[in-house]
Design an enzyme around this catalytic site. Structure first.
Site, short mmCIF file in Angstrom:
data_model
loop_
_atom_site.label_atom_id
_atom_site.label_comp_id
_atom_site.label_asym_id
_atom_site.label_seq_id
_atom_site.Cartn_x
_atom_site.Cartn_y
_atom_site.Cartn_z
N HIS A 1 -6.60 115.60 21.62
CA HIS A 1 -6.56 116.44 21.32
C HIS A 1 -6.55 117.27 19.91
O HIS A 1 -6.40 118.40 20.22
CB HIS A 1 -5.76 117.65 22.51
CG HIS A 1 -5.90 117.05 23.97
ND1 HIS A 1 -5.55 115.34 24.16
CD2 HIS A 1 -5.61 117.17 25.49
CE1 HIS A 1 -5.33 115.60 25.42
NE2 HIS A 1 -5.38 116.29 26.43
N PHE B 1 -13.92 116.61 25.10
CA PHE B 1 -14.15 116.31 25.82
C PHE B 1 -15.49 116.34 25.77
O PHE B 1 -16.13 115.64 27.02
CB PHE B 1 -13.63 116.51 27.08
CG PHE B 1 -12.23 116.54 27.45
CD1 PHE B 1 -11.58 115.65 26.68
CD2 PHE B 1 -11.13 117.17 27.56
CE1 PHE B 1 -10.09 114.93 26.77
CE2 PHE B 1 -9.73 116.64 27.50
CZ PHE B 1 -8.99 115.96 27.02
N ILE B 2 -16.13 116.81 24.54
CA ILE B 2 -17.90 117.02 24.46
C ILE B 2 -18.40 115.97 24.39
O ILE B 2 -19.16 115.18 24.41
CB ILE B 2 -18.00 117.63 23.89
CG1 ILE B 2 -19.28 118.36 23.10
CG2 ILE B 2 -17.54 117.22 21.93
CD1 ILE B 2 -20.03 119.62 22.60
N GLU C 1 -13.57 124.01 33.61
CA GLU C 1 -12.58 123.43 34.80
C GLU C 1 -11.59 124.22 34.05
O GLU C 1 -11.07 124.67 33.20
CB GLU C 1 -12.07 121.53 33.79
CG GLU C 1 -13.00 120.80 34.16
CD GLU C 1 -13.00 119.59 33.22
OE1 GLU C 1 -11.84 119.47 32.33
OE2 GLU C 1 -14.31 118.86 32.94
N GLU D 1 -17.67 116.42 32.69
CA GLU D 1 -18.64 117.22 31.75
C GLU D 1 -20.39 117.30 31.50
O GLU D 1 -20.75 117.98 31.58
CB GLU D 1 -17.46 116.54 30.72
CG GLU D 1 -16.42 117.60 30.43
CD GLU D 1 -15.48 116.82 31.01
OE1 GLU D 1 -15.59 115.99 31.31
OE2 GLU D 1 -14.70 117.33 30.89
N GLN E 1 -12.89 121.82 28.64
CA GLN E 1 -11.83 122.42 28.17
C GLN E 1 -10.67 122.04 26.67
O GLN E 1 -10.34 122.94 26.55
CB GLN E 1 -10.31 121.46 28.91
CG GLN E 1 -9.26 122.29 30.19
CD GLN E 1 -9.06 121.78 31.42
OE1 GLN E 1 -8.67 120.72 31.54
NE2 GLN E 1 -8.64 122.81 31.65
N PHE E 2 -10.78 120.96 26.42
CA PHE E 2 -10.71 120.14 25.33
C PHE E 2 -11.98 120.11 24.17
O PHE E 2 -12.18 119.71 25.41
CB PHE E 2 -9.39 119.34 25.04
CG PHE E 2 -8.18 120.03 24.98
CD1 PHE E 2 -7.02 120.15 24.31
CD2 PHE E 2 -7.89 120.09 26.80
CE1 PHE E 2 -5.66 120.73 24.57
CE2 PHE E 2 -6.06 120.68 26.75
CZ PHE E 2 -5.48 121.27 25.13
#
Ligand SMILES: Cc1ncc(C[n+]2csc(CCOP(=O)(O)OP(=O)(O)O)c2C)c(N)n1
Ligand SMILES: [Mg+2]
Lengths: 324, 347
Positions: free
Chosen positions: A127, A86-87, A29, A60, A82-83
């Site tokens: 985050h 979010f995996i 992203e 994702e 992106q962070f």
């Protein structure tokens, strides 16, 4: 040699691997024109074009799933999350599918999934994640987390060239805070090799990522108190360099395991178990763990400071350990 | 007919406890599985789900491979590590062979993987000659086809994959099978739209509904979508109106389906309908078709007999081949003559 930041080291690895191998490409992203949320991929699109630096929807599952598909066709995708929090959105794709693919049908998945991990920057509960323990229980995945610019570059190159799925956790606290000498010429840091950052004889701190720096600061303080501390940087969490771990235990007979992820169910438990199973007779004291508190990662600075491991916490635990 | 006979043979093996785990029938859906795959070229990619055994065999997978898998034999493509039609075939880049990625059990995941395969193939075309395999330039642009059940279209993974494929204009053709149920859940509890193909409207890609038990209609619609995908016009979705004529798996007696519905769909059996068309159009005689029926039945039985006597995997191999660098051999999927002509084009 040139002194560069941890972040520049990651970017250089991407540049060099993409230049050397046309099969390597980046997707994620905002990785294209914007250069990524932390600017890790800045400039890649100018050099390699949008066919190889792909801005994706906020998806994702699709990022990792399509990377797996492309890798089946002989490509070498590098996915940016992106962070790293979010995996979790593509957990299934990684654990159920990518990790098992070679075992099931001999279909290797040479992908890298990388992203900014860790706390200490006021990121709050969504985050600040250190997700390694989520994946530790999944055979088929590899995992690395560099602590220096040199390793950031060398481990990423090794990860891209590896034939298995590699999760590359880069610590966002280190992005611009850490600088070191990185050679101009091509090199890799092989997966599965730990490094002694500081040799000592009284106590081993076994750690990785941003906590290496916490451990080194603690070691300096401990030195003043007459404790000679060894700091072992694992660098690679899967495969794990058991030999270096056990060698350090054999040398110091006291082990403090330090990680930034929360304590219960963390990798520290696994490391302690390995030491207990394989080096029990060397131990002069029980293995001690220092980790984040068992709560979600809080936002307010005083809360986050209380949550995260600190130099003080490490020093206090180390003193208890040597006094045992 | 072959798909039906292979499955019927599997039912016999299941009753003899030779099939390990569940047996999933595609009864009533064999026609659409075959007719959709038939619209592809030999070198395209397929990602079937459990009810698409017909697609596998259309692309040339030898039935023996399927029997080996269902009986968890050490000789199978997964060497007893994975179930039923979970086989993967990634041929060398220049080979005149299909890319096959068997079912991904986490429903919906296969869509992004299919998109990635087609995207990867497109990227390969841009590689310098030194990175390309001999023969690779002669192959037509790859189209990926993925099948997905009505229930599976409710997953987030399905949405992400479809949207990604649409945005990237990926040559992916998705066959969305409305077979009226997902396990025991009727389609009305799965989606509030009237037709499954309307799922695609949100992605801005072409979509069409087709009578899934009319093989020629299925082929025509699918072929159109495949041709436009291959021409670079992007992804598409074909909605297939059909019926799952058995329970979810052999253990499921399907008591939640009204008998009248089953009886009604019985009349629409795709094999019977196709047979009628062939005879009416004088493409084949009843006698010829009876012969084919007998031959395929005998073929399926012979393949099953071969597989039955093959060895189970060696327990000592349980941890082998988790990572690269362990040269634990994986048998290549055996491909047999398929309906595709030697030059790779559809017959
Ligand atoms: C993500 C996920 N959730 C649940 C399941 C369990 N499951 C397997 S098949 C099935 C029903 C699928 O129905 P549908 O997609 O309509 O396909 P059909 O069986 O009708 O061909 C379910 C719920 C699964 N495989 N994956
Ligand atoms: Mg269904």
């Amino acid at each position: 040699m040139a002194v560069i930041t941890y972040l520049e080291a990651i970017r250089q690895a991407l540049f060099e691997e993409m230049a050397a191998d046309d099969r390597v490409f980046v997707m994620g992203e905002d990785v294209g024109a914007y250069g990524g949320a932390f600017k890790v991929t800045e400039g890649l699109i100018d050099r390699f074009g949008e066919a190889r630096v792909i801005d994706t929807p906020i998806s994702e599952i699709a990022i990792v799933g399509s990377a797996i598909g492309a890798s089946y066709m002989g490509m070498r995708p590098v996915c940016e999350i992106q962070f790293i929090d979010f995996i979790a959105c593509c957990f299934d794709m990684l654990t159920n599918f990518a990790a098992t693919s070679r075992y099931r049908n001999g279909a290797g998945v040479p992908i890298v999934v990388r992203g900014p991990s860790g706390g200490g920057v006021g990121g709050g509960p969504f985050h600040s994640l250190n997700p390694e323990a989520f994946f530790l229980n999944t055979p088929g995945l590899k995992m690395v987390e560099p602590s220096t610019a040199y390793d950031a570059k060398g481990l990423l190159k090794a990860a891209i060239r590896d034939d298995d799925p590699v999760l590359y956790f880069e610590h966002k606290f280190l992005y611009r805070r850490i600088k070191d000498d990185v050679p101009e010429e091509d090199y890799v840091v092989p997966l599965g090799t730990a490094k002694v950052r500081r040799a000592g004889k009284d106590l081993s701190i076994v750690t990785f990522g941003a906590m290496v720096h916490t451990a080194l600061d603690a070691a300096t303080q401990l030195e003043a108190a007459g404790v000679d501390t060894e700091v072992l940087d694992l660098r690679s969490l899967a495969p794990l360099d058991r030999e270096s771990l056990l060698a350090s235990v054999a040398k110091t007979s006291r082990v403090l395991v330090l990680h930034e992820a929360t304590r219960t169910g963390g990798i520290g438990g696994e490391l302690a178990a390995i030491v207990a199973e394989e080096a029990f007779e060397y131990l002069d004291a029980p293995v001690v763990r220092v980790a984040s508190e068992d709560s979600p990662a809080p936002y307010a600075p005083p809360l986050e400071a209380a949550f995260l491991p600190s130099v003080d916490k490490v020093v206090a635990a180390a003193k208890r350990l040597v006094d045992y | 007919m072959l798909a039906r006979h292979v499955e019927e043979r599997l039912v016999i093996l299941f009753r003899q406890s030779k099939v390990i785990g569940g047996l999933y029938r595609s009864l009533g859906q064999e026609g659409e599985s075959v007719a959709t795959a038939y619209a592809l070229e030999r070198t395209d990619a397929i990602l079937p789900l459990i009810r698409n055994m017909g697609a596998l065999m259309t692309m040339g997978v030898r039935p023996l491979e399927i029997f080996r898998q269902y009986m968890a034999k050490g000789t199978g493509n997964s060497r007893g590590r994975d179930l039923n039609i979970h086989i993967v075939h990634l041929p060398p880049a220049g080979a005149n062979e299909p890319v096959i990625v068997g079912p991904i059990s986490m429903l919906g995941d296969s869509i992004s993987v299919a998109a990635g395969i087609a995207m990867g193939a497109r990227m390969r075309a841009a590689l310098p000659a030194s990175r390309r395999a001999p023969g690779e330039d002669k192959k037509p642009p790859l189209v990926a086809m993925a099948w997905i059940g009505d229930g599976a279209t409710s997953t987030g993974a399905f949405h992400e994959g479809m949207n990604f494929a649409a945005v990237q204009r990926i040559p992916l053709v998705v066959i969305a099978e409305d077979n009226k149920y997902a396990y025991s859940t009727p389609i009305a509890r799965q989606m509030a739209i009237a037709r499954i193909d309307e799922r695609a409207a949100a992605y801005g890609i072409p979509h069409e509904m087709v009578d899934g038990n009319d093989m020629l209609a299925v082929y025509d619609v699918t072929k159109r979508m495949v041709v436009r995908a291959r021409a670079g016009e992007g992804a598409a979705l074909v909605g297939v109106d059909t019926m799952r004529m058995q329970g979810h798996a052999q253990h499921d007696d399907m008591r939640y389906v009204p008998k009248a519905v089953v009886d009604e769909w019985q009349q629409k059996d795709p094999l019977l309908r196709f047979r009628r068309v062939l005879v009416e159009r004088r493409a084949a005689t009843d006698k010829e078709l009876d012969d084919v029926d007998r031959m395929t039945k005998a073929y399926a039985a012979g393949e099953a007999d071969l597989a039955v006597n093959e060895p189970m995997p060696d327990p000592a191999t349980v941890t082998r081949g988790v990572y690269a660098g362990d040269d634990f051999a994986v048998p290549r999927v055996e491909l047999v003559k398929s309906p595709f002509a030697e030059d790779g084009s559809s017959a």
